[in-house]
Design a protein around this motif. Structure first.
Motif, PDB file in Angstrom:
ATOM      1  N   LYS A   1      76.661   1.122  72.920  1.00 49.75           N
ATOM      2  CA  LYS A   1      76.541   0.019  71.962  1.00 49.75           C
ATOM      3  C   LYS A   1      75.085  -0.416  71.760  1.00 49.75           C
ATOM      4  CE  LYS A   1      78.531  -4.528  70.992  1.00 49.75           C
ATOM      5  NZ  LYS A   1      79.305  -5.655  71.531  1.00 49.75           N
TER       6      LYS A   1
ATOM      7  N   GLU B   1      72.735  -1.239  68.425  1.00 49.19           N
ATOM      8  CA  GLU B   1      71.982  -2.481  68.216  1.00 49.19           C
ATOM      9  C   GLU B   1      70.500  -2.201  67.962  1.00 49.19           C
ATOM     10  OE1 GLU B   1      74.836  -5.600  70.586  1.00 49.19           O
ATOM     11  OE2 GLU B   1      72.825  -5.213  71.394  1.00 49.19           O
TER      12      GLU B   1
ATOM     13  N   ILE C   1      80.686  -1.831  61.419  1.00 49.79           N
ATOM     14  CA  ILE C   1      79.787  -2.933  61.772  1.00 49.79           C
ATOM     15  C   ILE C   1      80.134  -4.137  60.909  1.00 49.79           C
ATOM     16  CG2 ILE C   1      77.378  -3.693  61.756  1.00 49.79           C
ATOM     17  CD1 ILE C   1      76.597  -0.765  62.274  1.00 49.79           C
TER      18      ILE C   1
ATOM     19  N   SER D   1      79.042 -10.437  60.988  1.00 54.08           N
ATOM     20  CA  SER D   1      78.567 -11.386  61.992  1.00 54.08           C
ATOM     21  C   SER D   1      77.694 -10.678  63.040  1.00 54.08           C
ATOM     22  CB  SER D   1      79.747 -12.106  62.649  1.00 54.08           C
ATOM     23  OG  SER D   1      80.485 -11.188  63.415  1.00 54.08           O
ATOM     24  N   TRP D   2      78.019  -9.417  63.306  1.00 54.69           N
ATOM     25  CA  TRP D   2      77.185  -8.656  64.242  1.00 54.69           C
ATOM     26  C   TRP D   2      75.783  -8.474  63.636  1.00 54.69           C
ATOM     27  CZ3 TRP D   2      78.165  -2.909  66.174  1.00 54.69           C
ATOM     28  CH2 TRP D   2      77.385  -2.691  67.329  1.00 54.69           C
TER      29      TRP D   2
ATOM     30  N   THR E   1      73.894 -11.701  63.996  1.00 57.63           N
ATOM     31  CA  THR E   1      73.452 -11.923  65.376  1.00 57.63           C
ATOM     32  C   THR E   1      72.173 -11.131  65.654  1.00 57.63           C
ATOM     33  OG1 THR E   1      75.758 -12.085  65.977  1.00 57.63           O
ATOM     34  CG2 THR E   1      74.208 -11.873  67.791  1.00 57.63           C
TER      35      THR E   1
END
Ligand code: ADP
Ligand code: MG
Ligand code: ZN
Length: 476
Positions: free
Chosen positions: A53, A57, A283, A286-287, A290
């Motif tokens: 993950k 990111e 995806i 909201s990710w 963030t």
């Protein structure tokens, strides 16, 4: 006919996650060969990859930092080719649905002009292993430690028009990666790699010419010299009435020339298809938000702030924000001295001059920000002169001692007491009757001579303001 170069770059950056992209092996440079490996990254039958993950990111961080649009549903694909450093016989990459597209960065050229360079796409993929060819023996060995190291590939639009622009673009990309803390961007160690594509076209036309792709460019200097060479080569081919062929060329930095490695492979040679072992990557908004909130101040924004907050010229601001650590160093110094332009002059002049000539970066600076601030404070408070400060700086580098200690030990405190300086001025005037006569006859340039003599007598310690003042008075 006049030709114009067209350049597009593909950059591979290794991400500095703790573990590899599809398994939990350590993602660490070096190590005993074949120790950071497991059945997944060794491509054993019957294993399944699990996406890291943090890699996603990090890719999103780069995508947002370069104004890209993030693909809500992207996909991993198998890029098939056989090579002994790739034990699965395919590389897991992204193809028709990369994680991000349509971005841009701004580069600043030497003359200060800004230029936008488009980013076509950013995708995630795994690195291959490393082949070690034993000189003089008909064997090659392979180290799979690097297999499965996470990479992002950043593909630019063919927007650059000179080797200098390509160099500026690469530095900007590297700087952003390092500000984001997602890659160390070390070109010499191979964690930041570049393939350069270049073609020529008649000036004033739009259609792209046939490109050559240059590989094996492991320093900024090589990228620029390889491109310059390739532009000259293609130009002479075209001027002679020939045609440029699409091919992959290798740069030989020892001979300062490129040579053909192979005809350029086409996408269909790789028989890309979606990897059935990995589900589509979804995806949500909201990710993305963030990640966007977590981004640090990036080089362009920091440069703007340096111009506004510290009233620095754009050139200074650009140099000082080129690396996050350098900008941090500058700001720490300014907090202690509060004279931004003075700090900038010293960091860009004496300090970077020293570091560059030793091939070092700011992290390895022999003088800390606090020490430089202490030195500049001595200058600001007239304890030492600017000239003496240079001497103290050299001594700080050589001995590692604190500036106050050096000034005390060597008795370098500036003399501001005018009676003391006055005596020296009198001596200098008495010893130079010829110069005094010429000065009085109108040769005022000789002022410099008198100041120099007083400085020499006082070993540079006299306060220049006081010296000038007294000389003017006494010479009439
Ligand atoms: P490949 O992997 O086949 O080289 P990519 O699409 O990944 O293809 O990368 C192509 C790169 O080459 C991009 O950076 C693009 O801007 C650049 N490019 C494509 N065509 C030309 C051209 N005619 N001249 C110069 N650069 C080009
Ligand atoms: Mg390519
Ligand atoms: Zn593994």
């Amino acid at each position: 006919m006049q030709y114009e170069p067209v350049i597009g770059l593909e950059v591979h950056a290794q991400l500095n996650t703790r573990t590899k992209i599809f398994c939990s092996c350590a993602n660490a440079f070096g190590g005993e060969p074949n120790t950071h490996v497991c059945p997944v990254c060794l491509g054993m039958p019957g294993v399944l990859p699990v996406l890291n993950k943090t890699v996603v990111e990090y890719a999103m961080r780069m995508a947002l930092a370069t104004d890209c649009t993030i693909t809500r549903e992207s996909r991993f694909a198998r890029k098939n080719y056989f090579y002994p450093d790739l034990p699965k016989n395919y590389q897991i990459s992204q193809y028709e649905l990369p994680i991000a597209e349509h971005g841009q960065v701004t580069i600043t050229l030497d003359d200060g002009t800004a230029k936008r360079i488009g980013i076509t796409r950013i995708h995630m993929e795994e690195d291959a292993g490393k082949l070690i060819h034993d000189a003089g023996r008909p064997v090659s060995r392979v180290d799979y430690n690097r297999t499965g190291t996470p990479l992002i590939e950043i593909v630019s639009e063919p927007d650059m028009r000179s080797p200098e622009e390509a160099g500026a673009y690469l530095r900007q990309i590297r700087s952003i990666l390092r500000y984001l803390g997602i890659s160390d961007g070390n070109m010499e160690e191979g964690s930041f790699r570049c393939d350069a594509n270049v073609s020529l076209r008649p000036i004033g036309t739009e259609t792209l010419g046939t490109r050559a792709e240059l590989k094996n460019l492991n320093s900024f200097k090589y990228v620029e010299s390889a491109l310059a060479y390739e532009i000259r080569r293609q130009e002479s081919v075209l001027i002679d009435g020939g045609t440029v062929i699409q091919e992959t060329r290798l740069w030989d930095s020892a001979q300062n020339r490129s040579f053909s490695m192979r005809g350029k492979e086409e996408a269909h040679d790789y028989r890309y298809f979606p990897d059935p072992d990995l589900t589509p990557l979804i995806i949500d908004g909201s990710w993305i938000e963030t990640i966007r909130q977590s981004l640090p101040e990036l080089p362009d924004a920091r440069k703007e702030r340096f111009i506004n907050e510290y009233a620095l010229p754009p050139y200074d601001a650009g140099v000082l924000t080129s690396a996050r650590e350098l900008a941090d160093y500058f700001e720490e110094c300014v907090r202690l001295v509060n004279n931004p332009k003075l700090v900038s002059n010293w960091v860009m002049g004496s300090l970077l001059g020293l570091l560059n000539s030793n091939g070092k970066t700011i992290e390895a600076s022999p003088v800390s920000a606090a020490q430089l601030a202490e030195l500049l404070t001595l200058m600001e408070t007239s304890v030492i002169s600017g000239k003496i400060a240079k001497t103290v700086f050299d001594e700080m580098v050589a001995s590692g001692k604190a500036p106050k200690v050096i000034v005390a030990e060597k008795g370098l405190v500036q003399v501001t007491d005018s009676s003391e300086i006055s005596a020296v001025v009198d001596r200098v005037i008495a010893a130079s009757p010829n110069e005094v006569e010429k000065f009085k006859a109108g040769n005022i340039k000789l002022m410099g001579f008198f100041v120099g003599q007083v400085m020499k007598e006082t070993k540079g310690k006299a306060n220049p303001g006081v010296v000038n003042q007294l000389l003017k008075e006494k010479l009439g």
